[in-house]
Design an enzyme around this catalytic site. Structure first.
Site, mmCIF file in Angstrom:
data_model
loop_
_atom_site.group_PDB
_atom_site.id
_atom_site.type_symbol
_atom_site.label_atom_id
_atom_site.label_comp_id
_atom_site.label_asym_id
_atom_site.label_seq_id
_atom_site.Cartn_x
_atom_site.Cartn_y
_atom_site.Cartn_z
ATOM 1 N N LYS A 12 -18.258 -5.973 7.085
ATOM 2 C CA LYS A 12 -16.940 -6.603 7.237
ATOM 3 C C LYS A 12 -16.240 -5.967 8.425
ATOM 4 O O LYS A 12 -15.751 -4.849 8.332
ATOM 5 C CB LYS A 12 -16.140 -6.348 5.934
ATOM 6 C CG LYS A 12 -15.206 -7.478 5.566
ATOM 7 C CD LYS A 12 -14.715 -7.332 4.136
ATOM 8 C CE LYS A 12 -13.341 -6.718 4.042
ATOM 9 N NZ LYS A 12 -12.899 -6.455 2.666
ATOM 10 N N SER A 19 -3.007 -7.598 2.831
ATOM 11 C CA SER A 19 -3.334 -7.527 4.267
ATOM 12 C C SER A 19 -3.730 -8.926 4.756
ATOM 13 O O SER A 19 -3.328 -9.351 5.843
ATOM 14 C CB SER A 19 -4.490 -6.561 4.511
ATOM 15 O OG SER A 19 -4.156 -5.278 4.068
ATOM 16 N N HIS A 42 0.837 -1.207 0.000
ATOM 17 C CA HIS A 42 0.000 0.000 0.000
ATOM 18 C C HIS A 42 0.874 1.261 0.000
ATOM 19 O O HIS A 42 0.605 2.226 -0.709
ATOM 20 C CB HIS A 42 -0.884 0.053 1.254
ATOM 21 C CG HIS A 42 -1.958 -0.986 1.321
ATOM 22 N ND1 HIS A 42 -2.178 -1.766 2.432
ATOM 23 C CD2 HIS A 42 -2.895 -1.360 0.413
ATOM 24 C CE1 HIS A 42 -3.204 -2.568 2.215
ATOM 25 N NE2 HIS A 42 -3.648 -2.355 0.996
ATOM 26 N N ARG A 52 -2.408 -5.995 -8.492
ATOM 27 C CA ARG A 52 -1.319 -6.971 -8.399
ATOM 28 C C ARG A 52 -1.355 -7.985 -9.535
ATOM 29 O O ARG A 52 -0.554 -7.942 -10.429
ATOM 30 C CB ARG A 52 -1.365 -7.697 -7.048
ATOM 31 C CG ARG A 52 -0.777 -6.901 -5.909
ATOM 32 C CD ARG A 52 -1.099 -7.533 -4.597
ATOM 33 N NE ARG A 52 -2.526 -7.786 -4.542
ATOM 34 C CZ ARG A 52 -3.232 -7.873 -3.433
ATOM 35 N NH1 ARG A 52 -2.664 -7.787 -2.275
ATOM 36 N NH2 ARG A 52 -4.533 -8.079 -3.482
HETATM 37 O O1 PNS Z 1 -9.158 -2.792 0.205
HETATM 38 P P1 PNS Z 1 -10.447 -3.242 -0.419
HETATM 39 O O2 PNS Z 1 -11.249 -4.021 0.611
HETATM 40 O O3 PNS Z 1 -10.239 -4.003 -1.693
HETATM 41 O O4 PNS Z 1 -11.283 -1.900 -0.767
HETATM 42 C C1 PNS Z 1 -12.560 -1.946 -1.338
HETATM 43 C C2 PNS Z 1 -13.217 -0.559 -1.357
HETATM 44 C C3 PNS Z 1 -13.255 0.041 0.037
HETATM 45 C C4 PNS Z 1 -12.431 0.347 -2.266
HETATM 46 C C5 PNS Z 1 -14.664 -0.721 -1.918
HETATM 47 O O5 PNS Z 1 -15.344 -1.695 -1.194
HETATM 48 C C6 PNS Z 1 -15.460 0.582 -1.881
HETATM 49 O O6 PNS Z 1 -15.253 1.444 -2.694
HETATM 50 N N1 PNS Z 1 -16.396 0.716 -0.905
HETATM 51 C C7 PNS Z 1 -17.198 1.905 -0.743
HETATM 52 C C8 PNS Z 1 -18.655 1.636 -1.097
HETATM 53 C C9 PNS Z 1 -18.937 1.878 -2.564
HETATM 54 O O7 PNS Z 1 -18.796 2.978 -3.080
HETATM 55 N N2 PNS Z 1 -19.414 0.826 -3.280
HETATM 56 C C10 PNS Z 1 -19.819 0.897 -4.667
HETATM 57 C C11 PNS Z 1 -18.686 0.864 -5.668
HETATM 58 S S1 PNS Z 1 -17.953 -0.700 -5.878
#
Ligand code: PNS
Length: 169
Positions: free
Chosen positions: A41, A128, A17, A90
């Protein structure tokens, strides 16, 4: 001033990150590491602990800041005066998920662009999830996450083990 939002769970932040953050700052003036609140989560570290850890590791990185958000990412991006979502990618396995998210975000707002940086080969296998698993089983994760994060992981699993043992009696 061009600002990008680097969203994620960051449970916890890894060296992968940090690499994406630093490289993002070669393109953008400011990058906000945005920790998403996901009621579905729970994660290992509560949000305030994740923010603490991130704050500690970014304090010497000019242009970097940390925040948390709930609700839609695109709304948060716009509220911050930005139009860029920065994500690291990745392997092929990341691609499908990232592609789906980018298309969904694009459907939700045409004003926001998703920008992807390919991970450095050094962090290709680092996530993570995988460092949590290794740390829980007593593996050495030094070099994969900042030392402060590695220490907090150790403390967290020790505390969890102690709590489980006490519960058992
Ligand atoms: O590190 P991660 O868990 O892969 O991150 C995922 C994240 C937080 C970027 C994604 O779940 C997110 O954007 N959540 C916010 C809610 C949202 O906007 N959802 C709709 C678009 S996918």
């Amino acid at each position: 001033m061009k600002t990008a939002i680097y969203p994620g769970s960051f449970d916890p932040i890894t060296n992968g990150h940090i690499s994406i953050l630093r490289r993002g700052l070669e393109i953008f003036d400011r990058v906000i590491v945005a920790v998403a609140v996901n009621p579905e989560k729970q994660g290992l570290f509560p949000i305030p602990e994740r923010l603490d850890m991130i704050e500690e590791v970014i304090k010497d990185i000019p242009g970097a800041s940390v925040d948390t958000f709930d609700g839609l990412l695109v709304d948060y991006v716009i509220n911050q005066g930005s139009n860029v979502i920065l994500r690291g990618i990745r392997a092929l396995s990341d691609f499908e998920y990232e592609f789906q998210m980018a298309l969904m975000n694009r459907k939700l707002s045409r004003a926001v662009q998703s920008v992807f940086l390919m991970t450095d080969y050094k962090w290709f296998y680092v996530s993570s999830t995988i460092i949590k698993e290794a740390a829980e089983l007593g593996g050495d994760i030094n070099g994969l996450a900042p030392a402060s994060v590695a220490r907090r992981l150790k403390e967290k699993f020790e505390a969890n083990r102690k709590a489980a043992a006490e519960k058992k009696g």
